[in-house]
Every structure is written in structure tokens, then in C-alpha cells.
Design an enzyme around this catalytic site. Sequence first.
Site, short mmCIF file in Angstrom:
data_model
loop_
_atom_site.label_atom_id
_atom_site.label_comp_id
_atom_site.label_asym_id
_atom_site.label_seq_id
_atom_site.Cartn_x
_atom_site.Cartn_y
_atom_site.Cartn_z
N SER A 158 0.86 -1.19 0.00
CA SER A 158 0.00 0.00 0.00
C SER A 158 0.90 1.24 0.00
CB SER A 158 -0.87 0.02 1.26
OG SER A 158 -1.46 1.28 1.45
N TYR A 171 -2.80 -0.89 10.45
CA TYR A 171 -2.69 -1.13 9.00
C TYR A 171 -1.34 -0.60 8.47
CZ TYR A 171 -4.07 -1.06 4.03
OH TYR A 171 -4.15 -1.26 2.67
P1 NAD Z 1 -11.32 -5.98 -0.48
O1 NAD Z 1 -11.90 -5.85 0.88
O2 NAD Z 1 -12.18 -5.77 -1.68
O3 NAD Z 1 -10.63 -7.41 -0.65
C1 NAD Z 1 -9.90 -8.05 0.37
C2 NAD Z 1 -9.91 -9.53 0.10
O4 NAD Z 1 -9.14 -10.20 1.11
C3 NAD Z 1 -11.33 -10.12 0.18
O5 NAD Z 1 -11.47 -11.05 -0.88
C4 NAD Z 1 -11.35 -10.83 1.54
O6 NAD Z 1 -12.24 -11.91 1.58
C5 NAD Z 1 -9.89 -11.31 1.57
N1 NAD Z 1 -9.45 -11.68 2.92
C6 NAD Z 1 -9.51 -10.97 4.07
N2 NAD Z 1 -9.00 -11.68 5.09
C7 NAD Z 1 -8.57 -12.87 4.56
C8 NAD Z 1 -7.95 -14.01 5.10
N3 NAD Z 1 -7.65 -14.10 6.41
N4 NAD Z 1 -7.64 -15.05 4.26
C9 NAD Z 1 -7.95 -14.99 2.95
N5 NAD Z 1 -8.54 -13.92 2.39
C10 NAD Z 1 -8.85 -12.87 3.18
O7 NAD Z 1 -10.09 -4.98 -0.51
P2 NAD Z 1 -9.03 -4.60 -1.64
O8 NAD Z 1 -9.01 -3.13 -1.74
O9 NAD Z 1 -9.24 -5.40 -2.86
O10 NAD Z 1 -7.69 -5.04 -0.90
C11 NAD Z 1 -6.77 -5.99 -1.43
C12 NAD Z 1 -5.36 -5.64 -0.96
O11 NAD Z 1 -5.00 -4.38 -1.50
C13 NAD Z 1 -5.22 -5.52 0.56
O12 NAD Z 1 -3.97 -6.08 0.96
C14 NAD Z 1 -5.22 -4.02 0.77
O13 NAD Z 1 -4.52 -3.66 1.94
C15 NAD Z 1 -4.49 -3.56 -0.49
N6 NAD Z 1 -4.71 -2.14 -0.81
C16 NAD Z 1 -5.94 -1.68 -1.21
C17 NAD Z 1 -6.07 -0.33 -1.53
C18 NAD Z 1 -7.37 0.26 -2.01
O14 NAD Z 1 -7.44 1.49 -2.17
N7 NAD Z 1 -8.40 -0.50 -2.25
C19 NAD Z 1 -4.97 0.52 -1.45
C20 NAD Z 1 -3.76 0.02 -1.02
C21 NAD Z 1 -3.62 -1.32 -0.72
#
Ligand code: NAD
Length: 273
Positions: A158, A171
Site C-alpha cells: 500500500s 494497518y
Molecule cells: P477488499 O476488501 O475488496 O478485498 C480483500 C480480500 O481479502 C477479500 O477477498 C477478503 O475476503 C480477503 N481476505 C480478508 N482476510 C482474509 C484471510 N484471512 N484469508 C484470505 N482472504 C482474506 O479490498 P481490496 O481493496 O481489494 O484489498 C486488497 C489488498 O490491496 C489488501 O492487501 C489491501 O490492503 C491492499 N490495498 C488496497 C487499496 C485500495 O485502495 N483498495 C490501497 C492500497 C492497498
Amino acid sequence: MSQTQELAGRVALVTGATSGIGRAVAISLAGAGARVAVNYRDAKDGRQRADEVVAEIVGAGGQAVPVLGDVSREDEVGQMFAEVRSQLGELDILVNNAGIEQPAPIQDMTLAQWQAVIDVNLTGQFLCARAAARAYLARWPEPPPKGASAGKILFISSVHEVIPWAFQANYAASKGGVSLLMRSLAQELAPRKIRVNSIAPGAIRTPINHAAWGTSQAMAELLKLIPYDRIGEPEDIGRAAVWLASDASDYVTGATLFVDGGMTLYPEFRGAG
Ligand code: NAD
């Protein structure tokens, strides 16, 4: 489907692939020709959504299977990797994507909130990276011939691996940890021809941060932080993941690719400060 099929014949596992970035990465890797394991955490959370992602990939002519496993549980990670091997064959690409947020002011943050985020975002990424490294090292007791890699590990970090985040200390600490976990593994595994990199997304339109873009007022505030003047889409991360997972990036290891529309460029200085 991608024209070039640069991942044809490869096997990939994407954790947390039922939603948002993980879903888009799974679809992009499959579009580039990889056979993809779509991980979901538990039956309640995601079997149906995993099946939908698999159906979308198969409908587009690709190959995918759903695989169960909570990334924060050592036993389930072991079972998940065994399942990927028996269903799809030897792994070539791990995308360590699963992640959660549990915001709270520090004075109110419970140990459970701290631990839950560290368990998934940092320990989960360690457990899956270790399992992938074990699989790659067992498959390649000697490094493969010049020009070929013995496997790739891709962390989804991130911008908060470098930008502090008030009310999200758990986080930001987890993603800061991922930064040095990734670089340490890249250093350790480079002689064995295993490449390890991160993608650091900025604000991407997914459920995890709906509050940041769900209303026009929130979106206007968000865009003040993004010099490129648009929110990121999950497919922006999918395309970057294909490149980092492919031989096109063969000399890249230990790198964090910021895919953030310039969010880490001190946006408040864009009008000359
Ligand atoms: P999201 O909530 O749409 O997806 C998260 C996914 O992780 C879901 O499918 C959930 O079921 C799964 N998950 C959670 N806990 C789990 C576990 N213990 N075992 C297996 N699966 C698990 O969110 P996203 O935005 O798609 O996030 C994905 C990644 O991207 C994360 O690591 C998040 O920190 C990172 N991220 C997202 C953003 C953003 O703006 N959306 C920015 C920076 C980083």
C-alpha cells in the site's frame, strides 16, 4: 483475453481473490494465460464469490479453480498450497493480496484490532511467501538456466508502507512490515532466481475503502490527494501484476511499484507548495 498470453503455462495463486484488487489480479493473470487459483477465506465469506470469479475467467476462455484458506492460519495455508498443486500443478506465481482494515484511534484500539490486522496483512503474507519459497526451492534445487526464473512472489502492499496513516496505525504498521519483509526475501532468494516484488496501490475503487469514494463529496476530497486526478481501478493493479509476474520484468527484484496516480508525490506541493 490478452493477445500476447505472456503467462501461458504458468500457475498462479491469488489470495483474497473474491473481491476488489485480488479479483481483478486473478482475472488479469488468467487473461494473460495463467491457470489461476482463486483463494477465498471461508465458506461464509466467499465460496460463492470465488465461484463467480472462476466462472468469469472460464467464460472468457481461461482456467481457474477456487481454493479455500484463511491466510492467517498456518495449517490452512499448508492445505491451500497442497490443493493448488493437486488441482493445477507446480506453482509459478504467488500474489499475496488478502488484507483487511480495522481503524480506531490509538487510545481505543484493542489488542484484538491490532492483532487481527497484523495476522492477515503481515503474518498471512509471511506464511504464504514461505510456502511459495518452499515450493520453488523444492522444484529447483539448482537455479534454472539463464534467463528463466524459479518463481515469483508478489506482495500487494500500500502507499501506507511509506505514508503514515492516523487512526490506522495497525494497518500502516502491517504494510511498513511488508516493505522490509519483501526486500529481505528478495535479497535472500535472488541467488536462487526467485523474484520478489511489491505493488503499492494508492486509492483503488474497492469495498475496503468505500467511504473514501462512495459520495461525490468524499470523492472530491480524495482527488485532492491524487495528482493524476482520478481514482484507481482494480484493473490498474491487474495490469501491473501481469508485468511483474511475467518474464518481461525478469531483471526486477526487491522493487515496490507504486500504482497510485502520484499519491506519494507530496500532492499538496503540486501548485509549487
Ligand atoms: P477488499 O476488501 O475488496 O478485498 C480483500 C480480500 O481479502 C477479500 O477477498 C477478503 O475476503 C480477503 N481476505 C480478508 N482476510 C482474509 C484471510 N484471512 N484469508 C484470505 N482472504 C482474506 O479490498 P481490496 O481493496 O481489494 O484489498 C486488497 C489488498 O490491496 C489488501 O492487501 C489491501 O490492503 C491492499 N490495498 C488496497 C487499496 C485500495 O485502495 N483498495 C490501497 C492500497 C492497498
